[in-house]
Design an enzyme around this catalytic site. Structure first.
Site, mmCIF file in Angstrom:
data_model
loop_
_atom_site.group_PDB
_atom_site.id
_atom_site.type_symbol
_atom_site.label_atom_id
_atom_site.label_comp_id
_atom_site.label_asym_id
_atom_site.label_seq_id
_atom_site.Cartn_x
_atom_site.Cartn_y
_atom_site.Cartn_z
ATOM 1 N N HIS A 17 43.782 20.521 -51.145
ATOM 2 C CA HIS A 17 44.819 20.252 -50.154
ATOM 3 C C HIS A 17 44.628 21.247 -49.018
ATOM 4 O O HIS A 17 44.422 22.430 -49.257
ATOM 5 C CB HIS A 17 46.188 20.446 -50.812
ATOM 6 C CG HIS A 17 47.337 19.933 -49.997
ATOM 7 N ND1 HIS A 17 47.761 20.555 -48.850
ATOM 8 C CD2 HIS A 17 48.150 18.865 -50.155
ATOM 9 C CE1 HIS A 17 48.792 19.875 -48.352
ATOM 10 N NE2 HIS A 17 49.046 18.839 -49.125
ATOM 11 N N ARG A 47 43.036 14.481 -46.015
ATOM 12 C CA ARG A 47 43.077 15.852 -46.512
ATOM 13 C C ARG A 47 41.696 16.500 -46.607
ATOM 14 O O ARG A 47 41.543 17.684 -46.320
ATOM 15 C CB ARG A 47 43.740 15.865 -47.889
ATOM 16 C CG ARG A 47 45.210 15.563 -47.795
ATOM 17 C CD ARG A 47 45.864 15.480 -49.142
ATOM 18 N NE ARG A 47 47.317 15.406 -48.963
ATOM 19 C CZ ARG A 47 48.188 15.291 -49.959
ATOM 20 N NH1 ARG A 47 47.756 15.237 -51.204
ATOM 21 N NH2 ARG A 47 49.486 15.248 -49.711
ATOM 22 N N GLU A 78 52.328 18.422 -46.615
ATOM 23 C CA GLU A 78 51.794 17.705 -45.461
ATOM 24 C C GLU A 78 52.930 17.242 -44.552
ATOM 25 O O GLU A 78 52.740 16.992 -43.366
ATOM 26 C CB GLU A 78 51.007 16.504 -45.998
ATOM 27 C CG GLU A 78 50.190 15.756 -44.992
ATOM 28 C CD GLU A 78 49.200 14.822 -45.694
ATOM 29 O OE1 GLU A 78 48.636 15.194 -46.735
ATOM 30 O OE2 GLU A 78 49.021 13.707 -45.188
ATOM 31 N N PHE A 115 52.499 9.974 -42.728
ATOM 32 C CA PHE A 115 51.695 10.871 -43.542
ATOM 33 C C PHE A 115 50.229 10.599 -43.242
ATOM 34 O O PHE A 115 49.877 9.527 -42.736
ATOM 35 C CB PHE A 115 51.988 10.643 -45.032
ATOM 36 C CG PHE A 115 52.374 11.887 -45.775
ATOM 37 C CD1 PHE A 115 53.451 12.650 -45.369
ATOM 38 C CD2 PHE A 115 51.658 12.302 -46.896
ATOM 39 C CE1 PHE A 115 53.822 13.792 -46.071
ATOM 40 C CE2 PHE A 115 52.026 13.446 -47.601
ATOM 41 C CZ PHE A 115 53.096 14.193 -47.198
ATOM 42 N N LEU A 121 51.625 25.159 -52.687
ATOM 43 C CA LEU A 121 51.521 24.071 -51.724
ATOM 44 C C LEU A 121 52.466 24.189 -50.526
ATOM 45 O O LEU A 121 53.619 24.577 -50.666
ATOM 46 C CB LEU A 121 51.821 22.768 -52.456
ATOM 47 C CG LEU A 121 51.375 21.510 -51.742
ATOM 48 C CD1 LEU A 121 49.855 21.511 -51.622
ATOM 49 C CD2 LEU A 121 51.823 20.297 -52.534
ATOM 50 N N HIS A 125 44.180 20.928 -55.572
ATOM 51 C CA HIS A 125 45.454 20.248 -55.670
ATOM 52 C C HIS A 125 45.453 19.097 -56.657
ATOM 53 O O HIS A 125 46.412 18.882 -57.374
ATOM 54 C CB HIS A 125 45.813 19.740 -54.276
ATOM 55 C CG HIS A 125 47.155 19.090 -54.172
ATOM 56 N ND1 HIS A 125 48.293 19.713 -54.602
ATOM 57 C CD2 HIS A 125 47.528 17.881 -53.695
ATOM 58 C CE1 HIS A 125 49.331 18.909 -54.387
ATOM 59 N NE2 HIS A 125 48.896 17.790 -53.864
ATOM 60 N N GLN A 158 40.401 17.137 -55.028
ATOM 61 C CA GLN A 158 41.041 17.276 -53.723
ATOM 62 C C GLN A 158 41.514 18.702 -53.484
ATOM 63 O O GLN A 158 42.269 19.256 -54.273
ATOM 64 C CB GLN A 158 42.241 16.334 -53.625
ATOM 65 C CG GLN A 158 42.944 16.442 -52.271
ATOM 66 C CD GLN A 158 43.914 15.304 -52.043
ATOM 67 O OE1 GLN A 158 45.004 15.278 -52.592
ATOM 68 N NE2 GLN A 158 43.499 14.341 -51.252
ATOM 69 N N ARG A 163 42.215 11.027 -52.091
ATOM 70 C CA ARG A 163 43.540 10.424 -52.207
ATOM 71 C C ARG A 163 44.359 10.668 -50.946
ATOM 72 O O ARG A 163 44.366 11.768 -50.409
ATOM 73 C CB ARG A 163 44.288 11.035 -53.399
ATOM 74 C CG ARG A 163 45.713 10.555 -53.534
ATOM 75 C CD ARG A 163 46.370 11.084 -54.786
ATOM 76 N NE ARG A 163 46.661 12.507 -54.741
ATOM 77 C CZ ARG A 163 47.722 13.050 -54.113
ATOM 78 N NH1 ARG A 163 48.582 12.285 -53.471
ATOM 79 N NH2 ARG A 163 47.906 14.347 -54.143
#
Lengths: 246, 616
Positions: B247, B320, B264, B132, B261, B391, B245, B426
């Site tokens: 995304h 991100r 990822e 990730f 969403l 997000h 954030q 994050r």
């Protein structure tokens, strides 16, 4: 812009009626979008339950043109818009208001099913080993988003109202996930037969057809549970052994 | 019911009372974990959910839960996870929280398995982990692309047997205090609109985020910053609220699904981002902090996604904040997709994998269905169109890193509504682990706090005042007044435009200047109907919280004159070393005004600083 008419049930436990709302529709809209648009523009107090709007939380269950559906995953392009689209609450549960029903019975039922109880860990560090192949069977059941559409469509609940004797497809899937969990040690077959009414299911597969997660409820969960019940409780040899052992 | 009868029922100030040692507000991953922990410590626990149990936003988490189990790559350990988290957060993180998180996440993941969670497996039967963004090694324990559902269901199914009293579809409108200490909460049930009073010796907020402050968001109606606003009004500090954030990959088409969403995990499995010229634009701009850990070319990036330990990650898996800005740049400069996004292509992996289409469906089943059903696109055949979506908020309630207690005694916070762990940005996968690690801690410390407290007294005056205010929208609803939705839409449009992904002083100031007007409009909205499941009324009450958190975001954003992590200032493009030593703190001052100031970060402990340097 074109417009469409939505025939939405308005009312509560005491009664109610359908009311027509005409609103503009655009490309890609789903039923929930139309309901929200009506709510924002014409009926601020229209009650609808929803959360993720992506088919992942299972909150916006309702009956669209008579079929149990997630409103967020039902595109208007899949419906005939030349006549009103009817939207009404699930019929297997008591009404709260408008499109919202009281699904608390489901939460009670789950509590009565014996919880997961794993075998001793396989390794000294307290962890287990499981093959991907073995977990996949259970993972199918664990996709369930608890939308309760399978409960809504099941005639044992919807028509015969046997909520006291029958836990419904959702909780057979839940029981199957526990029974087939590679680590679980509990045997739930006796209560499945005696208290949870697995015998009432006559495998019409209505639940499988409405499952938005495409869980093969009848074939993969309910039938194997029925087989376990038969093996344990009605197998002649086991029965004989039971007689001797008392 | 007659109009007159309805009017009387609407005005009823009656309430039902409940008493718990620990009251947990919010029932996603953090709230459930806190409730389970508090309950196991032997105190009575009430758990309030704004929706039905098991529907909270945790179900939306797709990619996985970060924990240095080292099942896939044995070079991983908590130190590397700690360093990755600090780097991802651009060193604004609370170092102690980052340390505890990295150390305790593996135990929390294993515990989920002991409670029945069924993660995907490695070949030798252990919990499988995937790559990730920002994580050096494959670290995310996962179940396909529905890890959040697995987690919340596991906690829910375990939690219902622990003697926790669950209050479903209940919204808290105010915390109640006795002197300095928080001693309960007051709210209403959605079903009937009846008021409910909860008295408690300790309260844990686990209310999630603030996504509804923006127009394009992956968050549902619930995420109106309730916990942030409740804590703020109760006198607690909020921190780092400028860090929101976005995304990088949300759906952009059709319009009704904009913002939903796209995990990822698509990029983790080899998905690539392209512009309208077919170019993989992510190779063009790689931040210095990540130069040495990013693949040189497409070939190396592909090998990384397929588990080659000697390859480095493709630039699609950068953090991100950076990926989102690159996408915005492509769209701004005219290289976007037809519906103002860019292309995310996973179908191309069929060139490399014999069973590519099946592999995609297996690894990303819910993405496959989401696009098939909502956009009519088969992701095994065509690229997706994606763009940034609001997000997550890194900022939140300022807490003690060990106990999760806020600056107000008896008030704890965990999960998204708490600040500190994630700093300026994050990492994906660090949220699910955050929920468990700090949910557990909040539950444990709230329970011990509760045990030490005597009974508190509820201030009836406060209760009546809160109830009276909550009913005002009905009083006004009888006249010809504005409804709550238009105010909410205008706020969302404004935040999206002025305090979004790319910010300038002028834009933010414009937003700040708008708040008095929006607030007075919100104070005048009226609602019709009765109190049963009335979304209009709920929206009117939530508006106050939404406006408060939006203003905290804007006022914090204007103060931070640098670009760092998710906070990007077009007028201050670089990071500023001095600003990098400061947290932004928001609090309600004694005159009822919002006070925002910068305070020094606690210095990193020496041995942890060494870990950071070793991993640079």
């Amino acid at each position: 812009m074109t417009s469409a008419t939505f025939r939405i049930w308005r009312g509560n436990a005491k009664g109610g009626k359908f009311q027509d709302y005409t609103t503009e529709v655009s490309e890609g809209m789903v039923v929930l979008d139309a309901v929200h648009q009506v709510q924002a523009e014409q009926a601020n107090d229209l009650a609808v339950r929803w959360n993720c709007k992506a088919g992942k939380c299972g909150s916006c269950s309702a009956e669209v043109n008579g079929s149990p559906k997630l409103m967020c995953m039902t595109r208007l392009s899949s419906l005939p818009l030349d006549k009103p689209v009817t939207i009404e609450p699930m019929q297997a549960f008591p009404s709260i208001r408008d499109l919202v029903t009281d699904v608390s019975w489901n939460y009670q039922v789950k509590k009565e099913i014996q919880p997961f109880s794993p075998r001793e860990p396989d390794s000294a560090d307290g962890t287990w080993r499981m093959e991907q192949y073995d977990v996949e069977r259970v993972q199918e059941f664990r996709k369930c988003i608890e939308c309760f559409l399978c409960q809504d469509v099941c005639h044992v609940l919807r028509d015969h109202r046997l909520h006291g004797e029958f836990i419904g497809p959702r909780f057979f899937v839940y029981s199957a996930a526990l029974e087939m969990h590679p680590l679980d040690t509990v045997d739930r077959t006796t209560e499945l037969a005696n208290d949870h009414g697995v015998g009432y299911c006559n495998i019409t597969k209505c639940c499988t057809k409405v499952c938005p997660e495409e869980i093969t409820i009848t074939d993969n969960a309910i039938i194997p549970l029925k087989e376990r019940v038969v093996d344990k409780m009605y197998d002649p040899l086991t029965k004989l052994l039971r007689m001797f052992r008392g | 019911m007659s109009t007159r009868g309805q009017g009387e029922a609407n005005r009823s100030m009656d309430y039902e009372s409940y008493e718990h040692d620990v009251l947990v507000i919010g029932a996603g991953g953090a709230g459930l974990r806190a409730a389970i922990e508090a309950s196991s410590a032997g105190v009575s626990v009430g758990l309030v959910c704004k929706s039905l149990l098991g529907k909270a936003h945790t179900v939306m988490a797709e990619g996985g839960m970060a924990a240095a189990l080292a099942n896939v790559d044995d070079r991983d350990d908590w130190k590397v996870h700690f360093a990755d988290t600090m780097r991802g957060g651009q060193y604004l993180n609370n170092w102690r929280m980052a340390e505890l998180h990295a150390q305790e996440a593996p135990a929390r993941a294993r515990e989920l398995e002991a409670w029945g969670a069924v993660f995907d497996r490695t070949k030798d039967g252990r919990i499988l982990q995937r790559n990730f963004g920002g994580h050096k090694y494959p670290r995310l324990a996962h179940v396909g692309d529905r890890t959040g559902l697995e987690m919340i269901r596991t906690l829910q199914d375990h939690g219902i047997h622990q003697g926790i009293d669950v209050h479903m579809e209940c919204t808290i409108v105010e915390l109640l205090k006795d002197g300095d200490r928080v001693v309960g909460a007051f709210g209403y049930d959605r079903e009937r609109g009846r008021f409910q009073l909860f008295s408690a010796r300790a309260v844990v907020l686990a209310s999630g985020g603030i996504g509804r402050a923006f127009k394009v968001t992956s968050n549902s109606w619930e995420y109106t910053g309730d916990g942030h606003a409740l804590a703020y009004r109760a006198g607690a500090d909020l921190m780092d609220m400028e860090f929101v954030q976005f995304h990088p990959t949300g759906m952009v088409w059709p319009p009704s699904v904009r913002g939903i969403l796209v995990t990822e995990g698509v990029r983790g499995e080899g998905g690539v981002l392209r512009n309208s010229n077919g170019k993989r634009f992510m190779f063009e701009d790689i931040p210095d902090l990540y130069l040495s850990s990013t693949a040189d070319d497409e070939e190396e990036g592909w090998r990384y996604t397929q588990g080659d330990k000697n390859s480095r990650r493709p630039p699609e898996l950068l953090t991100r904040d950076h990926v989102a800005r690159c996408i915005v740049r492509e769209i701004k400069e005219g290289r976007g997709s037809p519906h103002q996004g860019v292309f995310l292509d996973i179908a191309w992996i069929k060139e490399r994998l014999p069973n590519g289409a099946e592999h995609i469906k297996k690894k990303l089943p819910s993405m496959y269905h989401q696009f098939k059903q909502l956009a009519g696109i088969d992701i095994t055949e065509e690229p997706m169109e994606v763009g940034p979506t609001t997000h997550y908020v890194m900022g939140g309630i300022r807490v003690d890193p060990d106990s999760q207690m806020s600056t107000v005694p008896g008030l704890f916070a965990a999960g998204e509504c708490a600040a500190g762990l994630h700093g300026a940005n994050r990492l994906g996968g660090n949220s699910l682990s955050d929920l468990l690690v700090f949910g557990q801690r909040a539950g444990q410390y709230a329970a011990s706090f509760a045990k030490e407290q005597g009974a508190a007294s509820i201030n009836q005056g406060q209760v009546e005042e809160v109830a009276r205010q909550a009913l005002e929208p009905f009083e006004r609803g009888e006249g010809n007044v504005e409804g709550p939705y238009q105010v909410q839409f205008d706020l969302q449009d404004m935040m999206q435009a002025q305090v979004g992904i790319v910010r300038t002083e002028g834009d933010i100031q414009k937003a700040i200047d708008e708040f008095p007007t929006l607030r007075s409009r919100a104070d005048r909205v009226g609602v019709q109907g009765n109190r049963e499941y009335n979304a209009g009324w709920h929206t009117a009450l939530d508006l106050r919280n939404l406006l408060m958190v939006a203003e905290a975001v804007a006022r914090s954003a204007i103060l931070r004159r640098e670009s760092r992590g998710a906070h990007f200032r077009e007028d201050y493009l670089q990071k500023d070393a001095e600003q990098g030593k400061l947290n932004t703190v928001v609090r309600l001052d004694s005159s009822g005004e919002m006070q925002v100031k910068q305070e020094a970060l606690p210095p990193v402990r020496g041995d942890l600083q060494e870990i950071i340097e070793d991993n640079k």
